[in-house]
Write a protein that holds these residues in place. Structure first.
Motif, PDB file in Angstrom:
ATOM      1  N   LEU A   1    -101.555  27.480  38.840  1.00  0.00           N
ATOM      2  CA  LEU A   1    -102.999  27.740  39.872  1.00  0.00           C
ATOM      3  C   LEU A   1    -103.452  29.029  38.665  1.00  0.00           C
ATOM      4  O   LEU A   1    -102.940  29.538  38.376  1.00  0.00           O
ATOM      5  CB  LEU A   1    -101.945  28.452  40.912  1.00  0.00           C
ATOM      6  CG  LEU A   1    -101.667  27.723  41.466  1.00  0.00           C
ATOM      7  CD1 LEU A   1    -101.486  27.993  42.778  1.00  0.00           C
ATOM      8  CD2 LEU A   1    -102.239  26.480  42.271  1.00  0.00           C
ATOM      9  N   VAL A   2    -104.463  28.712  38.695  1.00  0.00           N
ATOM     10  CA  VAL A   2    -105.768  29.861  37.903  1.00  0.00           C
ATOM     11  C   VAL A   2    -106.513  30.811  38.975  1.00  0.00           C
ATOM     12  O   VAL A   2    -107.293  30.462  39.869  1.00  0.00           O
ATOM     13  CB  VAL A   2    -106.745  28.969  37.078  1.00  0.00           C
ATOM     14  CG1 VAL A   2    -107.855  30.214  36.379  1.00  0.00           C
ATOM     15  CG2 VAL A   2    -106.215  27.857  36.392  1.00  0.00           C
ATOM     16  N   LEU A   3    -105.793  31.823  39.038  1.00  0.00           N
ATOM     17  CA  LEU A   3    -106.355  33.245  39.861  1.00  0.00           C
ATOM     18  C   LEU A   3    -107.682  33.255  40.443  1.00  0.00           C
ATOM     19  O   LEU A   3    -108.535  32.849  41.954  1.00  0.00           O
ATOM     20  CB  LEU A   3    -106.047  34.118  39.968  1.00  0.00           C
ATOM     21  CG  LEU A   3    -104.360  34.637  40.252  1.00  0.00           C
ATOM     22  CD1 LEU A   3    -102.819  33.656  39.731  1.00  0.00           C
ATOM     23  CD2 LEU A   3    -103.557  35.619  40.004  1.00  0.00           C
ATOM     24  N   GLY A   4    -108.314  32.864  39.038  1.00  0.00           N
ATOM     25  CA  GLY A   4    -110.401  32.979  39.176  1.00  0.00           C
ATOM     26  C   GLY A   4    -110.569  31.762  40.028  1.00  0.00           C
ATOM     27  O   GLY A   4    -112.016  31.796  40.330  1.00  0.00           O
ATOM     28  N   HIS A   5    -110.420  30.663  40.162  1.00  0.00           N
ATOM     29  CA  HIS A   5    -110.649  29.623  40.325  1.00  0.00           C
ATOM     30  C   HIS A   5    -110.074  28.800  41.945  1.00  0.00           C
ATOM     31  O   HIS A   5    -110.649  27.931  42.182  1.00  0.00           O
ATOM     32  CB  HIS A   5    -110.662  28.310  39.187  1.00  0.00           C
ATOM     33  CG  HIS A   5    -110.928  28.334  38.559  1.00  0.00           C
ATOM     34  ND1 HIS A   5    -110.554  27.596  37.146  1.00  0.00           N
ATOM     35  CD2 HIS A   5    -111.466  29.325  37.903  1.00  0.00           C
ATOM     36  CE1 HIS A   5    -111.476  27.713  36.520  1.00  0.00           C
ATOM     37  NE2 HIS A   5    -111.918  28.916  36.565  1.00  0.00           N
ATOM     38  N   LEU A   6    -108.948  30.087  42.696  1.00  0.00           N
ATOM     39  CA  LEU A   6    -108.795  29.652  43.657  1.00  0.00           C
ATOM     40  C   LEU A   6    -109.800  29.606  44.653  1.00  0.00           C
ATOM     41  O   LEU A   6    -110.856  31.194  45.223  1.00  0.00           O
ATOM     42  CB  LEU A   6    -107.322  30.379  44.433  1.00  0.00           C
ATOM     43  CG  LEU A   6    -106.223  29.670  43.510  1.00  0.00           C
ATOM     44  CD1 LEU A   6    -104.558  30.665  43.413  1.00  0.00           C
ATOM     45  CD2 LEU A   6    -105.879  28.226  43.594  1.00  0.00           C
ATOM     46  N   PRO A   7    -109.875  29.418  45.773  1.00  0.00           N
ATOM     47  CA  PRO A   7    -110.972  30.068  46.980  1.00  0.00           C
ATOM     48  C   PRO A   7    -109.905  30.596  47.613  1.00  0.00           C
ATOM     49  O   PRO A   7    -109.407  30.899  47.635  1.00  0.00           O
ATOM     50  CB  PRO A   7    -111.196  28.922  47.875  1.00  0.00           C
ATOM     51  CG  PRO A   7    -109.502  27.916  47.380  1.00  0.00           C
ATOM     52  CD  PRO A   7    -109.160  27.686  46.159  1.00  0.00           C
ATOM     53  N   PRO A   8    -110.586  31.707  47.847  1.00  0.00           N
ATOM     54  CA  PRO A   8    -110.569  32.772  48.980  1.00  0.00           C
ATOM     55  C   PRO A   8    -109.353  32.937  49.930  1.00  0.00           C
ATOM     56  O   PRO A   8    -108.912  33.620  49.940  1.00  0.00           O
ATOM     57  CB  PRO A   8    -111.929  33.420  49.790  1.00  0.00           C
ATOM     58  CG  PRO A   8    -113.216  33.328  48.970  1.00  0.00           C
ATOM     59  CD  PRO A   8    -112.655  31.892  47.856  1.00  0.00           C
TER      60      PRO A   8
END
Length: 74
Positions: free
Chosen positions: A24-31
């Motif tokens: 999982l790419v943290l910057g691409h996860l929705p809030p």
């Protein structure tokens, strides 16, 4: 420190889902899929995997950096 070899890549903070091993790419996860946690001296994130729906904690020490492709903007 990791430096991207290709200008079409960037360095991103990532974590691996313990259930399905998806990165999982943290910057691409929705809030709604990422919230901070503090437990004693441990800090990190509670993540929700978009692949299998598993909710799991990730300490800051477990977050790793990886080179990912930059999405092309047209």
């Amino acid at each position: 420190m990791i430096l991207p070899a290709d200008p079409a890549t960037e360095i991103a903070e990532c974590a691996t889902c313990p259930e399905c091993d998806r990165v999982l790419v943290l910057g691409h996860l929705p809030p709604e899929s990422k919230r901070p946690f503090v437990q004693g001296r441990a800090q990190g994130w509670v993540l929700v995997c978009r692949g299998c729906g598993c909710e799991f904690p990730v300490r800051n020490s477990q977050i790793f950096q990886a080179a990912i492709e930059v999405p092309q903007i047209h």
